[in-house]
Design an enzyme around this catalytic site. Sequence first.
Site, PDB file in Angstrom:
ATOM      1  N   HIS A   1       1.910   4.751  -3.107  1.00  0.00           N
ATOM      2  CA  HIS A   1       1.900   6.028  -2.716  1.00  0.00           C
ATOM      3  C   HIS A   1       3.459   6.448  -3.211  1.00  0.00           C
ATOM      4  O   HIS A   1       3.165   7.838  -3.667  1.00  0.00           O
ATOM      5  CB  HIS A   1       1.357   6.122  -1.199  1.00  0.00           C
ATOM      6  CG  HIS A   1       0.027   6.421  -0.619  1.00  0.00           C
ATOM      7  ND1 HIS A   1      -0.726   6.612  -0.867  1.00  0.00           N
ATOM      8  CD2 HIS A   1      -0.394   5.121   0.194  1.00  0.00           C
ATOM      9  CE1 HIS A   1      -1.962   6.789  -0.358  1.00  0.00           C
ATOM     10  NE2 HIS A   1      -1.652   6.237   0.525  1.00  0.00           N
TER      11      HIS A   1
ATOM     12  N   HIS B   1       3.497   6.547  -6.760  1.00  0.00           N
ATOM     13  CA  HIS B   1       2.495   8.029  -7.226  1.00  0.00           C
ATOM     14  C   HIS B   1       3.545   9.516  -7.492  1.00  0.00           C
ATOM     15  O   HIS B   1       2.940  10.085  -7.520  1.00  0.00           O
ATOM     16  CB  HIS B   1       1.557   8.218  -6.471  1.00  0.00           C
ATOM     17  CG  HIS B   1       0.225   8.969  -6.649  1.00  0.00           C
ATOM     18  ND1 HIS B   1      -0.601   9.372  -5.956  1.00  0.00           N
ATOM     19  CD2 HIS B   1      -0.267   9.666  -8.116  1.00  0.00           C
ATOM     20  CE1 HIS B   1      -1.885  10.021  -6.812  1.00  0.00           C
ATOM     21  NE2 HIS B   1      -0.780  10.423  -8.180  1.00  0.00           N
TER      22      HIS B   1
ATOM     23  N   HIS C   1       1.004  -1.205   0.013  1.00  0.00           N
ATOM     24  CA  HIS C   1       0.005   0.081  -0.046  1.00  0.00           C
ATOM     25  C   HIS C   1       0.203   1.116   0.209  1.00  0.00           C
ATOM     26  O   HIS C   1       0.563   2.566  -0.613  1.00  0.00           O
ATOM     27  CB  HIS C   1      -0.910  -0.190   1.215  1.00  0.00           C
ATOM     28  CG  HIS C   1      -1.545   1.194   1.674  1.00  0.00           C
ATOM     29  ND1 HIS C   1      -3.051   1.063   1.384  1.00  0.00           N
ATOM     30  CD2 HIS C   1      -1.253   2.510   2.066  1.00  0.00           C
ATOM     31  CE1 HIS C   1      -3.635   2.322   0.763  1.00  0.00           C
ATOM     32  NE2 HIS C   1      -2.485   3.343   1.940  1.00  0.00           N
ATOM     33  N   GLU C   2       1.588   1.361   1.175  1.00  0.00           N
ATOM     34  CA  GLU C   2       2.628   2.120   1.669  1.00  0.00           C
ATOM     35  C   GLU C   2       3.488   2.670  -0.320  1.00  0.00           C
ATOM     36  O   GLU C   2       3.587   4.031  -0.399  1.00  0.00           O
ATOM     37  CB  GLU C   2       3.344   2.393   2.512  1.00  0.00           C
ATOM     38  CG  GLU C   2       2.565   2.135   3.943  1.00  0.00           C
ATOM     39  CD  GLU C   2       2.122   3.507   3.941  1.00  0.00           C
ATOM     40  OE1 GLU C   2       2.138   4.803   3.234  1.00  0.00           O
ATOM     41  OE2 GLU C   2       0.562   3.474   4.368  1.00  0.00           O
TER      42      GLU C   2
HETATM   43 ZN   LIG Z   1      -2.860   4.750   1.953  1.00  0.00          ZN
END
Ligand SMILES: [Zn+2]
Length: 670
Positions: A465, A468, A461-462
């Site tokens: 990010h 991104h 998940h991290e």
């Molecule tokens: Zn998040």
Amino acid sequence: MTNPLLSDWDTPFKLAPFDKISDTDFAPAFEEALIAHKAEVDAIADSAESPSFANTIEAMEVAGESLNKVLSVFFSVAGADSNPAREDLQRAFSPKLAAHSAEISANKALFGRIKAVWEARDSLDLSEEQQRVLMLTHRGFVRGGAALEGADDDRMKEIKGRLAVLGTEFTQNLLADERSWFMPLEEGDLEGLPDFAIDAARAAGEEKEAGGPVVTLSRSIIVPFLQFSPRRDLREQAFAAWVARGANGGETDNRAIAGEILALRQERAQLLGYDSFADYKLETEMAKTPEAVRGLLMDVWAPAKAQAEADAAVLTEMMHADGVNGDLAPWDWRYYAEKRRKAEHDLDEATLKPYLQLDRMIAASFDCATKLFGLKFRELDVPLYHDDCRAWEVTRDGAHVAVFIGDYFARGGKRSGAWCSAMRGQAKFPEVQGPVVINVCNFAKADPALLSYDDARTLFHEFGHALHQMLSNVTYESVSGTSVARDFVELPSQLYEHWLEVPEVLAEFATHADTGEAMPAAMLKKVLGAANFDQGFATVEYVASALVDLAFHEGDAPSDPMAKQAELLTELGMPAAITMRHATPHFAHVFAGDGYSSGYYSYMWSEVMDADAFEAFEEAGSAFDPETAKALETHILSTGGSVDAAALYKRFRGRLPGVDALLKGRGLAA
Ligand SMILES: [Zn+2]
């Protein structure tokens, strides 16, 4: 000697010179940088030239370089590696910083120039990104109160300053409660706990100098304890302390702070002409209105609650068969759910964990990025703020893309949870600037470090990010990377979790810590099959929190938030054995700052999209389909906030997603 925070960072990749920075450097650097930024802003506001995009909007983009440098370092260490000196500094900086940005957003001369550029926008021949930056800048000033006059103007400044102080107090109280409580365990109390949980309890005991193993309120320690300990009395004690964070009375109690924050937010929204804080807050989101948010949450609530109630009945029966009478309590849920998982899926965390080595999971997250986007990772030897931090240079076709830093282990002084931030954002104006991106997690430290499946998801998940930020390819830093609508920002991160579930990824990277053998095919199948397990519980605890957050910010602020919370949960028919994922006194998403206030729903909003977006790969026939990966990068990962979120999603998928894909993804579809 120049302050190392303000000097030119003549280091590899212009990383902050952490080995030269000491805590005493922060205050003088902060003061100097603040003055410099103020002078730059004043020069823009008081310019004799007539207002243009270049001398106003672009000039604002580049102002504050020193301040950004100082704060990026300071907030990194204050969040991930705090100590009493840094806490004092944060208490001192926060009102000054709030006053500084309030002063900028209330600068009438500056706003006058921005307004002039805004009004002339059609004749300026601006690119799509420039128009967007102009719109966001103008809207930001209006929403910040720049158009207010007189008493309203003064009151707005007071409110903003006070909110910043309250947010910091809320965070520090929570950290104090999390740090001060621990429950010593006798050797006999360790019965039933798997080795990793025993090791973590012993390590925590050493850190606390408790003379033996302890349970702490760190999620990575208390959750396994609640899952595995057969001692119902100890589970109850630990659970009671966990849910009481921020509500223990005395100096660290957050309840009155939460009430004051809600009242100030409502007043702020009304000063700006909005009916409620939720209306004000959602204006800039993809969702746009409270009605749209409630609609989505309630569509999910009913099927989730039905599933949770069916699961509660099964768990209650198991508990009765265990010789414990009465109702299933919140401190029983995880324990019996784990037993059920073991019985039905024959897969327990303790057997699974040796296959999920931190280093192998990092390698897996990198390898997926190589296959999808052609990124390569080379570990660097550079000084960082803590010995546990690691850094990599990220390249593509031999060209520098970014620096990625991972700070994975839990320790005292680190905020709980996991997060990603850019120590430096991507930009091409005024010159090309490569991003420096950090992932901070709270995994239990051990050698080798082993993850739960949840931990592995957090890691992916991290890293989503981080991608991104790292793949960002815009001109202006203010719209780069994760500078997007709050209900869009979790799309890349939640989407990336899907690659952990791609069978060939676990087959290659989930290798046993002792034997090096790959995860047996039968276990792999069970892991993937178990992904939907207990989703009734997970969805209910989340949606309840999101609905309380939304209701807190609609209309008049509740005079007693705790009573309002209780009332809402009763109305919803909250299952008795499930509590909110984050109750008000420790709901840091909503009260530590403004980020997720009336925005906690956004994780689910994004999940609607991530389920739908991953389907694009499935439709293309491969989780690594190059054309779909290219489209994902072009329309979502590289564009930051340079285009409206809904428009970006349509460019990627050709349409907007609906709730069905989410329900299917969580196994909640009827
Ligand atoms: Zn998040």
